[in-house]
Write a protein that holds these residues in place. Structure first.
Motif: not given
Ligand code: ARG
Length: 563
Positions: A532-546, A448-457
């Motif tokens: 711009e909104e997408t950009n902000t979300k992607l930054i959050l997502l990048e942090c989450t994935q990290f 589940y964790l791996q799958y989620t990580r791949v989804r983020m990526n």
């Protein structure tokens, strides 16, 4: 991050209220993000609760911290603080971005060395499910310490010495076959060991032969020494296939035999302190006052014991690494051994005896019963892991028949499943070994964790971030805030895992992050139309994935980009 605010508050109270109090972070955050237990202060200072509340609230209001706070309320003897979502969001993202760029370790452990003794299987005997647990837990713990900035030394204290080697040598010389041992070292050698015991029932001279063989081995005589070396090498090769599969490595394979020439000095030290007693054919350290059975140091024939070698290892490691902690990841059944080790060390005036820590863990169960892979059959356990990999391969192919590197992915998923299953609960609890459950892509599992990580990526790789600017006002707080808050708890979660010596704290934290992410994903797929909104979300997502990646790596999992 959240931790920093707590620390700031603690400092503020010391400076302006002249009182130190440990500030708490409630598990249930509906009332408060941070809570100050006023009733403790009230008891100490003999003041009324409402008065203390007003005084402290006033101090906070006038301080710099105030802008990170949205409300301060009094309830159940606590001063409850809710943090300001905008401020927290901004801080967490900035902080995580910094971490991501530097990708360094934290500073808590700077300048300190910690020794980890884990896995430590026995030559020519089985690599048991217990050794598997020790390997997984030990590796994750060492990674946690490493992340916190400690210098870690990973030692595999191989069980490569003891009277059983005399028996094995005699048995090999009588009935052994070189090729068979080479092809199947552990299984063949343990067969020989079993045969020895069976034959010894009728042939009484065998035991004497074995004793002699071990005595000669101890003196380094040939061919005993070469045979022992060879048994060790072949067994180690077999263990290495397991470590390779799990992706685990060690700094040292100095096993029990390594300490042979240091045993005499241990005995001498004990004698100098008059701690050695002759008792019923053996030299012991009496621990009756400590309400423990005696520690047996030397048999009458001069042979050393497990604890003698552990004492030598302890002194050697202190000398070599100057550790601040030495951590033994070994099953519950050796609790007494490590208590005795600590006690004897203390009696020897070993200053750091409190640095000796036994990290125990529960059993592995299958269908509620203790799982065993039958004596001598490392192959069996290895096969079980292989089976996990095969089954995950099937599932992956079912999901995506076009996948390119299916074997690599299946291996990562299968191993993650085993690792996560081991680490998801407090280590002292028993582990239920059920391939079906642990390989499930839903629920609290490695897949589940791996799958989620791949989804983020996959989101991040399709939509690159176009600017570094993060605009928290563009985020609908009600959906994103929990995730942001979690990310902000990374460092303190590591510290908690270290404090409790339990990687399950990280395992559950990773699961929470994955779950929060998936919750959001099911609402808006992390994307919207506005650029711009997408950009902000992607930054959050990048942090989450990290942060998720950090956790998975710490637990010992391989990071996958595609599946
Ligand atoms: N070889 C031992 C066993 O399999 C574990 C060794 C643990 N480490 C130690 N320093 N005693 O039971």
């Amino acid at each position: 991050m959240i931790k920093e605010i707590k620390l700031e508050l603690e400092t503020l109270l010391i400076e302006q209220y002249h009182y130190y109090i440990k500030i708490e972070e409630p598990n249930d955050r509906t009332l408060a993000d941070i809570a100050i237990p006023l009733f403790v202060i009230a008891k100490d200072l003999k003041k009324k609760l409402p008065l203390i509340f007003d005084e402290i609230k006033d101090i906070i209001k006038k301080s710099d911290i105030n802008h990170t706070i949205s409300t301060i309320k009094f309830k159940n003897g606590y001063l409850n603080i809710k943090l300001n979502k905008d401020e927290i969001t901004q801080k967490v993202i900035e902080h995580t971005q910094k971490l991501m760029k530097a990708n360094t370790t934290f500073t808590k452990g700077k300048g300190k060395t910690v020794v980890f003794d884990y896995s430590s299987p026995n030559i020519a005997k089985s690599f048991s499910v217990g050794h598997l647990r020790s390997t997984i837990i030990g590796n994750a713990l060492a990674n946690i310490y490493n992340k916190l900035g400690f210098n870690v030394v990973r030692i595999n204290h191989l069980g490569d010495w003891g009277t059983q080697f005399g028996k094995m040598i005699v048995a090999y010389e009588k009935w052994g076959n070189e090729d068979q041992v080479r092809n199947n070292p552990i299984e063949e050698l343990s067969k020989l060991y079993v045969q020895f015991h069976n034959e010894a029932k009728t042939n009484t001279s065998l035991e004497d032969e074995a004793r002699l063989a071990f005595a000669l081995l101890e003196q380094g005589k040939e061919p005993y020494n070469s045979l022992w070396k060879w048994f060790r090498e072949e067994s180690l090769k077999e263990f290495m296939t397991m470590y390779h599969l799990l992706g685990v490595s060690f700094d040292s394979f100095n096993g029990e035999a390594f300490y042979n020439d240091q045993l005499e000095s241990v005995v001498n030290r004990l004698e100098e302190k008059s701690l050695l007693k002759y008792d019923d054919g053996a030299y012991i350290v009496d621990l009756a006052k400590e309400e423990m059975p005696p520690a047996m140091i030397k048999k009458s024939d001069g042979a050393s014991l497990y604890i003698t070698r552990d004492l030598a290892a302890l002194f050697y490691r202190k000398e070599t690494y100057d550790f601040s902690e030495t951590i033994y990841v070994v099953g519950n059944e050796q609790t007494l051994h490590f208590k005795q080790l600590k006690m004897v060390a203390k009696k020897l005036d070993f200053k750091d005896y409190n640095a000796i820590k036994h990290v125990n863990f529960g059993l592995v169960l299958q269908d509620g019963k203790k799982m065993s892979t039958r004596k001598g059959k490392i192959k069996k356990l290895y096969d079980v892991l292989k089976e996990a990999i095969n089954q995950s391969k099937e599932t992956i192919l079912n999901k995506n028949s076009q996948i390119k590197n299916v074997d690599e992915v299946a291996k990562a998923i299968g191993v993650s499943a085993i690792i996560y299953n081991d680490l998801k609960n407090d280590r002292t609890r028993n582990v239920e070994f059920n391939l079906g459950h642990m390989l499930n892509f839903d629920g609290m599992t490695g897949p589940y964790l791996q799958y989620t990580r791949v989804r983020m990526n996959s989101i991040l790789s399709k939509k690159p971030i176009t600017t570094e600017r993060f605009n928290n006002r563009l985020l609908d707080q009600s959906i994103y805030y929990e995730l942001i808050y979690l990310i902000g708890q990374y460092e303190e979660t590591l510290e908690k895992a270290k404090k409790q010596l339990d990687p399950s704290i990280i395992a559950r934290y990773a699961y929470q992050i994955a779950k929060e992410f998936n919750k959001i994903y099911s609402i808006d797929k992390f994307l919207v139309l506005g650029k711009e909104e997408t950009n902000t979300k992607l930054i959050l997502l990048e942090c989450t994935q990290f942060i998720l990646d950090e956790c998975l790596k710490i637990l010992g999992m391989k990071i996958l980009n595609k599946m």
